[in-house]
Design an enzyme around this catalytic site. Structure first.
Site, PDB file in Angstrom:
ATOM      1  N   ARG A   1      35.381  29.753  27.771  1.00 32.52           N
ATOM      2  CA  ARG A   1      35.647  29.726  29.221  1.00 32.52           C
ATOM      3  C   ARG A   1      34.417  30.138  30.121  1.00 32.52           C
ATOM      4  NH1 ARG A   1      39.271  32.434  32.536  1.00 32.52           N
ATOM      5  NH2 ARG A   1      40.304  33.669  31.290  1.00 32.52           N
TER       6      ARG A   1
ATOM      7  N   ASN B   1      35.773  37.028  30.084  1.00 38.77           N
ATOM      8  CA  ASN B   1      36.111  35.754  29.374  1.00 38.77           C
ATOM      9  C   ASN B   1      35.584  34.457  30.086  1.00 38.77           C
ATOM     10  OD1 ASN B   1      37.933  36.776  27.308  1.00 38.77           O
ATOM     11  ND2 ASN B   1      39.244  37.489  28.817  1.00 38.77           N
TER      12      ASN B   1
HETATM   13 CA    CA Z   1      41.234  38.483  25.624  1.00 36.58          CA
END
Ligand code: CA
Ligand code: UD1
Length: 452
Positions: free
Chosen positions: A15, A227
């Site tokens: 991501r 992330n």
């Molecule tokens: Ca994670």
């Protein structure tokens, strides 16, 4: 008792939309994994093992730069957190004491939190997990507690509707006796909703063996995992908030704290003053009483006691300002020592230079340090006076108590106490300006007339 550190950093970070492995993205000027390592370093670990996967070569290089003693192991396939920890088994064979598992993408964890986990271990719990009350528990693993005992950790995917109501979540950080940890992990299977080897399963396995497990909690912020770029920006914001509070606590005046940006290693002395909109890149130290004025950018620089920098100054790596030096607006200093009380106040570039104490460098001075191939040194003596718009063509030395005339191009050394004039001599032509103006105006009038 010794402590061993295991840092999981194999994740791809899809991501992030990046060619760079996730843990190499920077926070406060240092790669993400270095922040987890720094927190772990507070436990004075005997061995540190970092588990890499995606972008392993790049990660290994960055790790070696920070601490070549760190052992790097590679997890070829990301089969789950327990599988990742298992990769560290050989490197920790025979290691004594506790092992702590940290995540390389979770940079805000505090040393005190890890110390609290070690304390819980000492209190007799075989497995200590770090939990947090999640504002939005989303897809985190949930901690199922029975009083102070942690009975199991259930992943969101595998949780019942009731278990999904639990707001106490798993950060992923775990502490256990090192040998016991690998023993428990050996029993972890992958029969779950993701088909992964879950590190979290060691809680139930430990309890089946009659061992105790518990959770220590910390503020949610510390568990913030990166992330995505948005997570990275949120982590940076949290990091900056912390550093600003620490600077204020240490006796630094920040006029507008929310506009000052620090690096992981910025050191600022007591009673220093930082005006709004200042950026500290890596490697900056500022001594007590110094003043960094608005809109200045510093990296790899040292600012001595009582020195003044800016507004709008740029200090690049190797800038060394002695006490009481003055660097003014639109001045760039690179790889140069500026002596005590020396002044470089306006619109000037000083690169690869040594400036003596109490020297004065006039506006628009340039050290011409680069010939297109190599860099050369400029030396300016103590108490020297560099006239405005002097070009110092390096290598060159201006002696102590020497002077250069405004607008000079200095290509040869100037002896101590000498005055160097290196420009064309001025001549005045009486009445010529008036004649010239008349001629130009007549030409313009003719043009306008011809055009009609
Ligand atoms: Ca994670
Ligand atoms: C994990 C926890 C979950 C917790 C959450 C916190 C498990 C099974 N679940 O879930 O309870 O709430 O973290 O963020 O542990 N990693 C590897 N190799 C692997 C798998 C993961 O190195 O094979 C690393 C990742 O790079 C990452 C960390 O371990 O740094 C966590 O992995 P991730 O897949 O994000 O776990 P979650 O599903 O988020």
């Amino acid at each position: 008792m010794a402590t061993q550190l295991i840092v999981l950093a194999a994740g791809q970070g899809t991501r992030m939309q990046s060619d760079l492995p996730k843990v190499l993205h920077r926070l406060g000027g240092a790669p993400l994994f270095a922040h987890a390592l720094a927190a772990g370093a507070a436990l004075d670990p005997e061995r540190t093992v970092l588990v890499t996967g995606h972008g392993a070569a790049g990660v290994a290089e960055a790790v070696a730069e920070i601490d070549p003693r760190i052992v790097i192991v590679e997890q070829d396939q990301q089969l789950g957190t327990a599988h990742a920890v298992r990769m560290a088994a050989a490197a920790l064979a025979g290691a004594e004491g506790d092992a702590i598992v940290l995540y390389g993408d979770t940079p805000l964890i505090r040393p005190q939190t890890l110390q609290a986990m070690i304390a819980a271990r000492k209190a007799g719990h075989a497995v200590v997990v770090l939990g947090f009350e999640a504002a939005d528990p989303a897809r985190y693993g949930r901690l199922v507690m029975d009083g102070r005992e942690l009975t199991r950790i259930v992943e969101f995917k595998d949780a019942s509707a009731d278990e999904r109501q639990i707001t106490l979540c798993n950060s992923g950080v775990v502490a256990a006796d090192c040998a016991t940890l690998f023993d428990l992990i050996a029993e972890v299977g992958n029969h779950n909703a993701s088909g992964e080897y879950y590190l979290t399963d060691i809680v139930e396995i430990a309890r089946a063996r009659g061992l105790s497990a518990t959770a220590v909690t910390c503020p949610e912020e510390e568990t913030l995992g990166v992330n995505s770029r948005a997570d990275l920006a949120a982590a940076e914001a949290a990091f900056q908030t912390r550093r600003r509070a620490e600077a204020l606590e240490d006796g630094v005046t920040l006029v507008a704290p929310e506009t000052v940006y620090f690096s992981h290693d910025t050191v600022i002395g007591r009673d220093a003053l930082v005006e709004p909109n200042v950026v500290f890149g890596p490697g900056v130290s500022v001594e007590t009483g110094a003043r960094i004025r608005a809109f200045s950018h510093l990296e790899g620089a040292h600012v001595g006691r009582g020195a003044i920098v800016g507004p709008f100054a740029r200090l690049r790596p190797g800038a060394e300002l002695a006490n009481e030096a003055r660097i003014g607006n639109f001045v760039e200093i690179k790889n140069a020592q500026v002596g005590e009380g020396a002044k470089v106040n306006h619109l000037t570039y000083i690169g690869d230079a040594r400036i003596g104490e109490a020297a004065n460098v006039g506006a628009g001075t340039v050290t011409c340090n680069y010939d297109g191939v190599a860099k050369h040194l400029t030396e300016i003596g103590a108490r020297a006076f560099i006239g405005s718009d002097t070009m110092l063509v390096a290598p060159v030395r201006v002696g102590d108590d020497a002077m250069t005339a405004t607008g000079s191009v200095i290509t040869e050394d100037v002896p101590d106490g000498a005055m160097a004039v290196a420009r064309a001599r001025q001549t005045n032509k009486p009445g010529l300006a008036v004649k010239l103006f008349e001629k130009l105006r007549a030409a313009k009038a003719k043009r306008l007339k011809d055009r009609g």
